[in-house]
Write a protein that holds these residues in place. Structure first.
Motif, PDB file in Angstrom:
ATOM      1  N   VAL A   9       0.624  -1.291   0.023  1.00 56.82           N
ATOM      2  CA  VAL A   9      -0.004  -0.102   0.073  1.00 56.82           C
ATOM      3  C   VAL A   9       0.997   1.155   0.122  1.00 56.82           C
ATOM      4  O   VAL A   9       0.650   1.922  -0.766  1.00 56.82           O
ATOM      5  N   TYR A  10       1.993   1.251   0.768  1.00 56.03           N
ATOM      6  CA  TYR A  10       2.868   2.422   1.092  1.00 56.03           C
ATOM      7  C   TYR A  10       3.668   2.524  -0.314  1.00 56.03           C
ATOM      8  O   TYR A  10       3.766   3.785  -0.799  1.00 56.03           O
ATOM      9  N   SER A  11       4.071   1.327  -0.831  1.00 55.30           N
ATOM     10  CA  SER A  11       4.690   1.449  -2.060  1.00 55.30           C
ATOM     11  C   SER A  11       4.288   2.073  -3.316  1.00 55.30           C
ATOM     12  O   SER A  11       4.638   3.018  -4.114  1.00 55.30           O
ATOM     13  N   HIS A  12       2.831   1.635  -3.240  1.00 56.08           N
ATOM     14  CA  HIS A  12       2.031   2.043  -4.436  1.00 56.08           C
ATOM     15  C   HIS A  12       1.679   3.552  -4.421  1.00 56.08           C
ATOM     16  O   HIS A  12       1.865   4.307  -5.322  1.00 56.08           O
ATOM     17  N   SER A  51       0.823   0.939 -11.173  1.00 56.25           N
ATOM     18  CA  SER A  51      -0.282   0.290 -11.526  1.00 56.25           C
ATOM     19  C   SER A  51       0.141  -1.235 -11.465  1.00 56.25           C
ATOM     20  O   SER A  51      -0.745  -2.039 -11.025  1.00 56.25           O
ATOM     21  N   GLU A  52       1.450  -1.526 -11.622  1.00 54.27           N
ATOM     22  CA  GLU A  52       1.919  -3.043 -11.115  1.00 54.27           C
ATOM     23  C   GLU A  52       1.575  -3.310  -9.496  1.00 54.27           C
ATOM     24  O   GLU A  52       1.216  -4.539  -9.247  1.00 54.27           O
ATOM     25  N   LEU A  53       1.844  -2.375  -8.855  1.00 48.89           N
ATOM     26  CA  LEU A  53       1.680  -2.657  -7.338  1.00 48.89           C
ATOM     27  C   LEU A  53       0.423  -2.658  -7.039  1.00 48.89           C
ATOM     28  O   LEU A  53      -0.071  -3.194  -5.939  1.00 48.89           O
ATOM     29  N   TRP A  54      -0.569  -1.649  -7.669  1.00 49.48           N
ATOM     30  CA  TRP A  54      -1.924  -1.777  -7.400  1.00 49.48           C
ATOM     31  C   TRP A  54      -2.618  -3.245  -7.412  1.00 49.48           C
ATOM     32  O   TRP A  54      -3.384  -3.594  -6.672  1.00 49.48           O
ATOM     33  N   ILE A  55      -2.467  -3.937  -8.494  1.00 53.63           N
ATOM     34  CA  ILE A  55      -2.851  -5.126  -8.702  1.00 53.63           C
ATOM     35  C   ILE A  55      -2.413  -6.086  -7.543  1.00 53.63           C
ATOM     36  O   ILE A  55      -3.130  -7.180  -7.125  1.00 53.63           O
ATOM     37  N   ILE A  56      -1.131  -6.078  -7.059  1.00 55.88           N
ATOM     38  CA  ILE A  56      -0.487  -6.768  -6.249  1.00 55.88           C
ATOM     39  C   ILE A  56      -1.256  -6.726  -4.816  1.00 55.88           C
ATOM     40  O   ILE A  56      -1.596  -7.432  -4.057  1.00 55.88           O
TER      41      ILE A  56
END
Length: 185
Positions: free
Chosen positions: A20-23, A101-106
C-alpha cells in the motif's frame, strides 16, 4: 483461527501494508515529477520569450540592454535545457505510474488473499502457495521500477494516514452501489 493461520495472516498483512505504501509513494513520485516538469516547461517558454524580446529590441535599435539581458537569460535557458536533456522527467514519471499500476494489482491480490484466509475456504498450504506467487510478482514489479524518494514517501504517508486516501465510509461506497447492495437504507 489457529496459531499457524494467525501467523500467516500477520505476515500477509505486513506485506499488504508495505505494498500500500509503495503504491502510494510511486503515485506521489509521479505527481511530483510531472509538477516539476510542468514548471520547467513554463520556465523554458518564458525565458525563450524574454530572449526573443531582447533580440527584437536590439534588432530595432531600441537599446543595447536587450542584447545583454538576452545573453544572461539565454545562459539560464541553456542550463535548464542541459538538465532536461539528461533527465526526461515525463518519462520517469510514466515509469512511476507504471510501477504504481503493477503494485496496485498486487495490493488487491494481497487484500483478496487476506479475505480468503478469513473466510476459510482455502487450506493453509494453498494460502502459502498464493502468497509465494504474489511475492514473486512483487519482486518483479520492484525490480523494474524506478527508485522513489523520501519526499514522495512523506506525501504518501500523509495521504494515507491523515487524508485517508485509501479509505471510504459505508456511505461513500453506498453511493456507487445499487440499492440491493447498500449497507444503509
Amino acid at each position: 483461527m489457529n496459531r499457524e493461520a494467525e501467523l500467516l495472516e500477520g505476515q500477509i498483512r505486513e506485506c499488504y501494508g508495505r505494498v500500500v505504501y509503495s503504491h502510494k509513494t510511486h503515485e506521489k513520485c509521479a505527481d511530483m515529477l510531472l509538477r516539476r516538469n510542468g514548471r520547467i516547461k513554463m520556465a523554458q517558454i518564458a525565458l525563450s520569450a524574454m530572449i526573443t524580446g531582447g533580440v527584437v529590441s536590439t534588432f530595432f535599435g531600441t537599446g543595447h540592454w536587450g542584447s545583454g539581458v538576452s545573453v544572461v537569460i539565454s545562459t539560464i535557458l541553456l542550463a535548464i535545457n542541459s538538465y532536461t536533456k539528461d533527465y526526461d522527467l515525463g518519462e520517469i514519471a510514466q515509469k512511476h505510474r507504471h510501477a504504481g499500476s503493477e503494485l496496485w494489482i498486487i495490493r488487491e491480490r494481497y487484500l483478496s488473499l487476506l479475505t480468503d484466509l478469513r473466510v476459510g475456504d482455502l487450506s493453509l498450504a494453498d494460502i502459502r502457495i498464493r502468497r509465494d506467487e504474489i511475492m514473486e510478482d512483487l519482486h518483479s514489479a520492484y525490480e523494474g521500477s524506478p527508485s522513489t524518494n523520501f519526499k514522495a514517501y512523506r506525501e504518501a504517508q500523509k495521504g494515507l494516514k491523515e487524508l485517508e486516501e485509501m479509505t471510504f465510509s459505508d456511505d461513500e461506497i453506498d453511493v456507487f452501489l445499487p440499492n440491493e447492495l447498500k449497507r444503509k437504507s
